[in-house]
Design a protein around this motif. Structure first.
Motif, mmCIF file in Angstrom:
data_model
loop_
_atom_site.group_PDB
_atom_site.id
_atom_site.type_symbol
_atom_site.label_atom_id
_atom_site.label_comp_id
_atom_site.label_asym_id
_atom_site.label_seq_id
_atom_site.Cartn_x
_atom_site.Cartn_y
_atom_site.Cartn_z
ATOM 1 N N ALA A 119 0.820 -1.215 0.000
ATOM 2 C CA ALA A 119 0.000 0.000 0.000
ATOM 3 C C ALA A 119 0.853 1.264 0.000
ATOM 4 O O ALA A 119 0.526 2.247 -0.686
ATOM 5 C CB ALA A 119 -0.935 -0.009 1.207
ATOM 6 N N MET A 120 1.940 1.252 0.775
ATOM 7 C CA MET A 120 2.826 2.420 0.812
ATOM 8 C C MET A 120 3.472 2.653 -0.546
ATOM 9 O O MET A 120 3.623 3.797 -0.992
ATOM 10 C CB MET A 120 3.912 2.222 1.885
ATOM 11 N N HIS A 121 3.844 1.584 -1.217
ATOM 12 C CA HIS A 121 4.480 1.708 -2.530
ATOM 13 C C HIS A 121 3.482 2.236 -3.557
ATOM 14 O O HIS A 121 3.808 3.106 -4.381
ATOM 15 C CB HIS A 121 5.036 0.348 -2.955
ATOM 16 N N GLU A 122 2.256 1.715 -3.505
ATOM 17 C CA GLU A 122 1.208 2.167 -4.435
ATOM 18 C C GLU A 122 0.850 3.638 -4.210
ATOM 19 O O GLU A 122 0.401 4.329 -5.139
ATOM 20 C CB GLU A 122 -0.035 1.296 -4.288
ATOM 21 N N ALA A 123 1.064 4.137 -2.976
ATOM 22 C CA ALA A 123 0.775 5.539 -2.661
ATOM 23 C C ALA A 123 1.882 6.481 -3.127
ATOM 24 O O ALA A 123 1.795 7.697 -2.930
ATOM 25 C CB ALA A 123 0.557 5.701 -1.158
ATOM 26 N N GLY A 124 2.937 5.920 -3.736
ATOM 27 C CA GLY A 124 3.997 6.750 -4.296
ATOM 28 C C GLY A 124 5.207 6.936 -3.405
ATOM 29 O O GLY A 124 6.084 7.763 -3.708
ATOM 30 N N ASN A 125 5.298 6.193 -2.310
ATOM 31 C CA ASN A 125 6.454 6.297 -1.428
ATOM 32 C C ASN A 125 7.646 5.515 -1.976
ATOM 33 O O ASN A 125 7.482 4.538 -2.711
ATOM 34 C CB ASN A 125 6.113 5.753 -0.043
ATOM 35 N N ARG A 126 8.834 5.952 -1.611
ATOM 36 C CA ARG A 126 10.035 5.136 -1.800
ATOM 37 C C ARG A 126 10.073 4.179 -0.619
ATOM 38 O O ARG A 126 10.168 4.614 0.541
ATOM 39 C CB ARG A 126 11.289 6.010 -1.838
#
Length: 271
Positions: A119-126
């Motif tokens: 989910a964090m990756h899909e939200a655009g986080n590194r």
């Protein structure tokens, strides 16, 4: 009753189940958990949902064989049914674009960490993942983590895989080389305690999942009481995730060990 559609051993004592649960699969979010029982007289077991396929109507559960109840669950086979399965429960993980997020998982805690990584990756986080275990064979879900993150660092106590050292050493490597905006840690309480102490030293906001202390799952039994910021919180309804720098881990560790002798005695008995 919920049917087990697939069973896979991730390590000698860790089992991954795909379970038929269409309503849970449709509504679950990262951080949610379920409560299940094996048999009518079975103990209530809390397990964070490690994944879900709404179209197939399935959820993924990862179980470590550590006690009598988890042993019974791990002995179930494809085609068997779980007596009771309730969820999704708890508060979902707060997901937004923070920047650089370090996700540190130890042992079977890697499983509930995965949907957060995704989910964090899909939200655009590194997203940088640090996986830790005592030795190579206990590292689980590495390939899944690599597909949904920017980097994976492996730490093993004996150096049999990745780098030799503890999870905190892997986390500190990242903090020393680049700005970290958030750390998420899931694993044994002692591991989360030391990750929290490390990130507090560097002023890195940190979230810890305290799912290991839950029993009832509805807030009625009180077994999951923890002290967060000097106030009593119930992990199953207020959490399972909290600001790690506010958690009294020493109190939590004492409470987790309160019934260790009884558990050992029960596990030594024949069924």
């Amino acid at each position: 009753m919920n049917k087990i559609l697939k069973k896979e051993f991730l390590s000698p004592r860790v089992v991954r189940f795909e379970v038929e649960a269409p309503r849970i699969a449709r509504s679950r979010k990262a951080g949610h958990f379920v409560i299940l029982r094996v048999g009518e007289k079975g103990e209530r077991i809390p397990l964070t949902i490690a994944g879900a396929d709404p179209e197939a109507g399935t959820i993924t559960l990862v179980v470590q064989n550590v006690g009598r109840s988890s042993k019974k669950l791990c002995e179930l086979s494809e085609g068997d049914y779980i007596q009771d399965l309730v969820g999704p429960l708890g508060q979902a993980t707060h997901i937004e674009k923070f920047g650089t997020v370090v996700c540190a998982g130890g042992g079977v805690g890697v499983a509930p960490l995965f949907p957060i990584v995704q989910a964090m990756h899909e939200a655009g986080n590194r997203v940088i993942v640090v996986l830790a275990a005592r030795y190579k064979e206990l590292i689980i879900m590495e390939e899944l983590m690599r597909r949904h993150s920017d980097e994976v660092i492996i730490m093993t106590d004996d150096g049999s895989y990745g780098q030799k050292g503890l999870v905190t050493e892997g986390v500190e490597q990242v903090i020393l080389r680049e700005k970290v905006d958030l750390c998420v840690t899931i694993g044994p309480a002692i591991m989360m305690k030391f990750v929290s102490l490390l990130t507090k030293k560097y002023n890195v906001p940190t979230m810890a999942s305290l799912n290991t202390i839950m029993v009832d799952g509805t807030g009625m039994c009180g077994a999951c009481r923890v002290t967060v910021g000097g106030k009593t919180r119930f992990v199953c309804v207020d959490g399972p995730e909290f600001d790690a720098h506010q958690v009294d881990f020493d109190e939590m560790l004492l409470r987790q060990g309160a019934y260790r002798e009884y558990e050992q005695e029960l596990n030594s008995r024949e069924d």
